[in-house]
Design an enzyme around this catalytic site. Structure first.
Site, PDB file in Angstrom:
ATOM      1  CG  LEU A   1      -1.897  -1.112   1.390  1.00  0.00           C
ATOM      2  CD1 LEU A   1      -2.765  -0.893   2.604  1.00  0.00           C
ATOM      3  CD2 LEU A   1      -2.747  -1.252   0.124  1.00  0.00           C
ATOM      4  CB  CYS A   2       0.392   4.405  -1.707  1.00  0.00           C
ATOM      5  SG  CYS A   2       1.602   5.158  -2.704  1.00  0.00           S
ATOM      6  CG  LEU A   3      -1.029   3.725   4.789  1.00  0.00           C
ATOM      7  CD1 LEU A   3      -1.795   4.987   4.410  1.00  0.00           C
ATOM      8  CD2 LEU A   3      -2.029   2.621   5.133  1.00  0.00           C
TER       9      LEU A   3
ATOM     10  CD  GLN B   1      -2.828   1.859  -2.249  1.00  0.00           C
ATOM     11  OE1 GLN B   1      -2.469   2.124  -1.121  1.00  0.00           O
ATOM     12  NE2 GLN B   1      -1.998   1.482  -3.193  1.00  0.00           N
TER      13      GLN B   1
END
Ligand code: PLP
Lengths: 541, 450
Positions: free
Chosen positions: A453-455, A495
């Site tokens: 994830l872009c987290l 996402q």
């Protein structure tokens, strides 16, 4: 040179054999994507047999109810339906699933707080209801009367037990009715006698302490005596779940690891975690404070053995061993093992997307061994033999520029692999894409495992994981023993990343002993699994 | 020695030399500081009295309760001291693992509360340790407690700075020993004594002993747990080493059997740890040029602390080393009944038993506990719980041979053993109820509650 701080997983024969089946696992993950959950339905039947053996040793009868909440798998539930097990369901969906998997209502118990839909289906189907509160009893009785349903079997969940002498404190629970309010509750049961039949009382305590459970178990026996004195004919004590799982192969590794975590929290060694996370420990003027917020991953007494230990404890005031107390009062024992029943029943596979060296910006872990590595930025998954010298050079450079570690990005996120979320610290097993010997042996490495994830927070481990050799893009990391709460409990489609598919795998015949060649593995999608179907017709690799 | 008050008997404990033939050290004299001879039985008497004394009379006037976090000796001393002054005492513990001490505390009038165990399902919001939670409740305004706070209270250390430490120096003719070895629980005794000894001679080496991590030695902490102790400063110790429960018991046995020192496992741990540490250093160099001219050449001295007495730890030993308490099997005990004898035991099924009871009126003995018997039993039966029955038969047949006997237990297992035993002892007509009370119930035979 210090030995790396490994936390190697406990792998019993079946699971160990599966993780040796490198080509099989790569074929599965290749075809079905990453992450991929793999369950071993035959193992759950073996775990059930171990629980039943403890019952037999103590001459006890009664139901072993699988706490379905631990895993959503159809294969596991259907496999259990083919045994003598029962199932504990805690939601409408779980009840539907149990019924649809072949459990008849006689073998199902609905536990926990319930919504109207769940209560309805339980009442309509004749499922035993473990009553969580007096209000729930009222609602249930109304359903039975309004719709002219047959009388329903119920148990009463109690809490807040008191021991004589020394006061054993127990964490307050949101569930169940306080033992002190039993009298009022029995009055309602008497009022609803036409609608419900009281068959037992029980508890579920969220504690690892057998002493607390001994107090509760004896409390239940006394409560049942009260019920008898009032003319009821209850037969069972339900002691809930919480028998635990031993996740680690080596207790000494766990002890060494937790000592180092303590030292890291006190600042007497370099941090071992991403952004100096300390798992709940803190340093107050040189003294350690806080509590280690981790599952006790090394548990020498877990599962069926824990049940055995508990049943052998003396009842706190009556003095008899708890098993004897149950037996001589002619009671049955119900258990609701979740985590313990799916021990060794599953593994989560995740593909390595990228391996890179992170900058040592913060004061990070000092690596006291040569850290070889693979600094290729992207997903070049074709290591050339010439990498060997190249790597050695780079390792040397890294050594000069200061300590660092690898960041391994996986095609899975933290919700897919719930080990960290549930406080279970255990190393993944590297399942290389190429045969052993095909890639240079890098020696031990330290790495952080990051999700897809872009987290920033999407770390699959917040701790530095030590592996015996460096993963490469295209390899699989196998997270062993995830079937209990760590597989699908909180997986979602954040996402729009796919949720892991689930497959059931099995071997012909019993698990192999070490030394013998492993029997080959077969598989099918979890929802395709039925225990009776000729398994040879399904996929193998 | 005449005292006005028992508290005056706290301190001034003997320092006793351990016979070299026991420890085998050639160049080192090993002394035991017998804190077990304090009046309430342990080294904690000093700290407890020093911590609680200043607040006791006010606590009595204000109806406050003395409270401490202790699972052992501190609680014991405080319970006595508080009781003597008419003040209630409560201890909160993190699992009291020595049942005898638990009972003793109740006997002394203490209130004991045990904290819950670890959660089985991780609750990430629940990161406060029991200690912190405990401190919070005690610091709430209007707290009705006098909290002695042994893990942080400097008066704990001070008791040893003023008592234990100087006593050791005095008994060694004004010198500090070369080594001082102590187990670390609250760190009060080791820190206090070390401070005094170092003031005398900065070269003294202090060895702190902790429990092996996977093990439990009463009263001391593991290497991680000591970090939670406010008084603990790693700088106090030149060496910190761990001792297993087995080693502690070995040490305890040596002290008891060979030295006449009837001390508990913590003292055993201190002795074991001391000898293990010193053995490495036993052939040490001859004293250097700056050494003390008063000392006999080459001889050095070590002191360890004997914390408490042996009596409370029989259960601890029984659990870990049952062979040490092994008793030979007694002649008329069920343990002597062989499997073959059990298989051949006279028994009777439910239907036949009902007829037999009707016609011959055998004595029906129900071997279950009174609690279970009271709830439901065969009408006319007598209840002798199996443990008691076992005691009775050890002395001979407890009833006449002319009276037939039917034995009943839950599933017919215990009753078969006793039937075999009674038959062996010469009873002509004893039978075990096959399948037990459970089979009786399942056959629909009547059970009564009176
Ligand atoms: C009522 C009840 N029974 C059983 C369980 C299963 O516990 P475990 O998975 O620890 O065996 C739970 C877990 O939350 C529960 O709430």
């Amino acid at each position: 040179m210090d030995v790396p701080l490994y936390l190697e997983p406990r792998l019993e024969s079946r699971l160990a054999s599966l993780l040796r089946a490198r080509t099989f696992l790569h074929t599965l993950a290749g075809g079905l994507g990453s992450p991929l959950n793999v369950v071993l339905p035959d193992r759950i039947a073996e775990n059930l047999a171990a629980f039943r053996a403890v019952y037999r040793r103590h001459h006890l009868s009664g139901g072993i109810f699988f706490a379905h909440k631990a895993n959503r798998s159809s294969a596991l539930v259907r496999r259990l339906a083919a045994t003598e097990a029962a199932v504990d369901v805690a939601s409408l969906g779980e009840l539907q699933h149990a019924l649809g998997s072949g459990f008849v209502p006689d073998r199902i118990m609905a536990t926990g707080p319930k919504n109207p839909e769940f209560l309805w289906l339980a009442a309509r189907s004749g499922t035993t209801v473990n009553i969580d509160s007096p209000a729930e009893l009222g609602q249930l009785a109304a359903l039975v009367r309004d719709y002219g349903l047959p009388r329903l079997r119920i148990l009463l969940r109690l809490s807040g037990f008191c021991a004589p002498g020394v006061r054993l404190l127990t964490r307050q629970s949101r569930f169940g009715t306080a033992e002190a309010e039993l009298d009022g509750l029995l009055k309602s049961v008497e009022r609803h006698r036409d609608a419900v039949e009281l068959t037992g009382v029980g508890y579920h305590l969220d504690t690892t302490s057998p002493a607390e459970k001994a107090v509760a178990l004896e409390g239940c026996v006394k409560a049942l005596d009260t019920c008898r004195a009032r003319g009821f004919t209850p037969r069972a004590v339900d002691i809930g779940g919480g028998f635990g799982t031993d996740y680690l192969a080596d207790g000494a590794q766990w002890q060494r690891y937790t000592t180092e975590l303590t030292n890291a929290a006190l600042g007497t060694r370099p941090p071992m975690t991403w952004r100096r996370h300390t798992y709940g420990l803190r340093n107050e003027n040189g003294t350690l404070r806080g509590a280690l917020a981790l599952y006790p991953a090394h548990r020498p007494t877990a599962g069926a053995q824990y049940l055995d230990t508990l049943l052998s404890l003396p009842a706190p005031s009556l003095g008899r061993p708890l098993a004897t107390l149950l037996l001589e009062n002619l009671y049955e024992l119900h258990t609701e093992p979740g985590r313990a029943l799916v021990d060794q029943c599953g593994v989560t596979l995740a593909r390595v997307l990228e391996v890179r060296r992170t900058e040592a910006t913060d004061r990070t872990e000092a690596t006291d061994h040569t850290e070889p590595s693979d600094r290729r930025e992207a997903t070049d998954d074709r290591p050339e033999p010439s990498d060997r010298t190249d790597n050695a050079d780079r390792a040397g450079t890294a050594g000069r520029t200061g300590p660092g570690h690898l960041l391994v990005r996986l095609d899975a996120n933290a919700d897919d692999i719930g080990l960290e979320e549930h406080g279970v610290l255990v190393d993944p097993v590297l399942v290389p894409r190429t045969a052993p010997g095909g890639a240079p042996d890098t020696g031990p490495v330290t790495c952080y495992l990051a999700g897809n994830l872009c987290l920033e927070a999407d770390m699959i481990t917040r701790r530095a994981v030590h592996l015996p050799s460096a993963p490469r893009p295209g390899d699989l990391l196998a997270f062993a023993n995830t079937a209990g709460y760590c597989m699908d409990f909180s997986a979602d489609e954040a996402q729009q990343q796919p949720v892991a598919r689930k497959v059931a795998v099995w071997q012909d015949g019993p698990a192999d002993d070490t030394g013998r060649e492993d029997a080959s593995w077969h598989w099918c999608l979890d929802e395709q699994y039925w225990p009776h179907v000729n398994r040879r017709t399904k996929g193998s690799a | 020695m005449r005292f006005e008050r028992i508290t005056d008997a706290i301190g001034n404990t003997p320092l006793v030399r351990i016979d070299p033939s026991v420890h085998g050290l050639r160049t080192i004299d090993l002394y035991a500081k017998l804190e077990m001879l304090n009046p309430f039985g342990s080294v904690k008497d000093r700290a407890a009295w020093n911590m609680v004394r200043p607040g006791l009379s006010a606590a009595a006037d204000e109806d406050r309760t003395v409270i401490e976090l202790s699972s052992g000796n501190t609680a014991k001393a405080l319970a006595v001291l508080a009781g003597m002054h008419g003040v209630p005492f409560k201890t909160v513990t993190n699992r009291m693992r020595i049942p005898e001490i638990k009972d003793l505390l109740l006997l002394l009038g203490a209130e004991v509360e045990e904290l819950p165990g670890q959660t089985e399902c991780l609750d990430p919001t629940n990161t406060d340790d029991p200690l912190t939670a405990f401190h919070q409740t005690l610091t709430e305004p209007g707290s009705a407690y006098l909290y002695t706070d042994q893990y942080y209270n400097d008066r704990n250390t001070q008791a040893h700075v003023e008592g234990t430490g100087p006593e050791i120096v005095k008994d060694l003719d004004g010198r500090a020993p070369d080594w001082f070895i102590a187990c670390v629980g609250t760190a009060g005794s080791s820190t206090g004594v070390a401070r005094v000894l170092r003031e005398h001679d900065p070269r003294v080496e202090v060895v702190g002993l902790v429990s092996h991590k996977a093990d439990f030695v009463p009263g001391i902490r593991t290497i991680d747990e000591v970090q939670e102790v406010g008084l603990f400063d790693p700088g106090t110790y030149g060496t910190i080493a761990s001792v297993t429960a087995d080693e502690a018991i070995d040490g305890m046995l040596t002290l008891a059997r060979r030295c006449g020192i009837l001390a508990g496992p913590t003292s055993g741990a201190a002795y074991f740890g001391a000898v293990r540490h010193l053995r490495e250093l036993d052939d040490g160099p001859a004293p250097g040029p700056d050494s003390d001219p008063d000392r006999p050449a080459g001889r050095r001295t070590a002191v360890f602390i004997v914390c408490d007495r042996i009596e409370s730890y029989l259960g601890y030993v029984r659990q870990r080393r049952p062979e040490l308490l092994g008793r030979p099997p007694q002649p008329n005990s069920v343990a002597t009944v062989s499997d073959a004898e059990v298989r051949g035991a006279p028994d009777i099924g439910v239907e036949d038993a009902r007829r037999w009871i009707e016609h011959d009126r055998p004595l029906v003995v129900d071997l279950r506990s009174p609690f279970a018997y009271t709830a439901l039993h065969i009408a006319g039966s007598v209840n002798i719980v199996d443990e008691l029955f076992g005691e009775l038969v050890r002395g001979g047949l407890p009833f006449s041979k002319s009276r037939p006997v039917l034995l009943a237990c839950p599933v017919g297992e215990q009753s078969a053993k006793y039937a075999a035993l009674l038959a062996r002892m010469g009873h002509p007509d004893v039978r075990s109820l096959r399948g037990g009370i459970i089979a009786w119930r399942d056959a629909g035979a009547p059970l009564v509650r009176e």
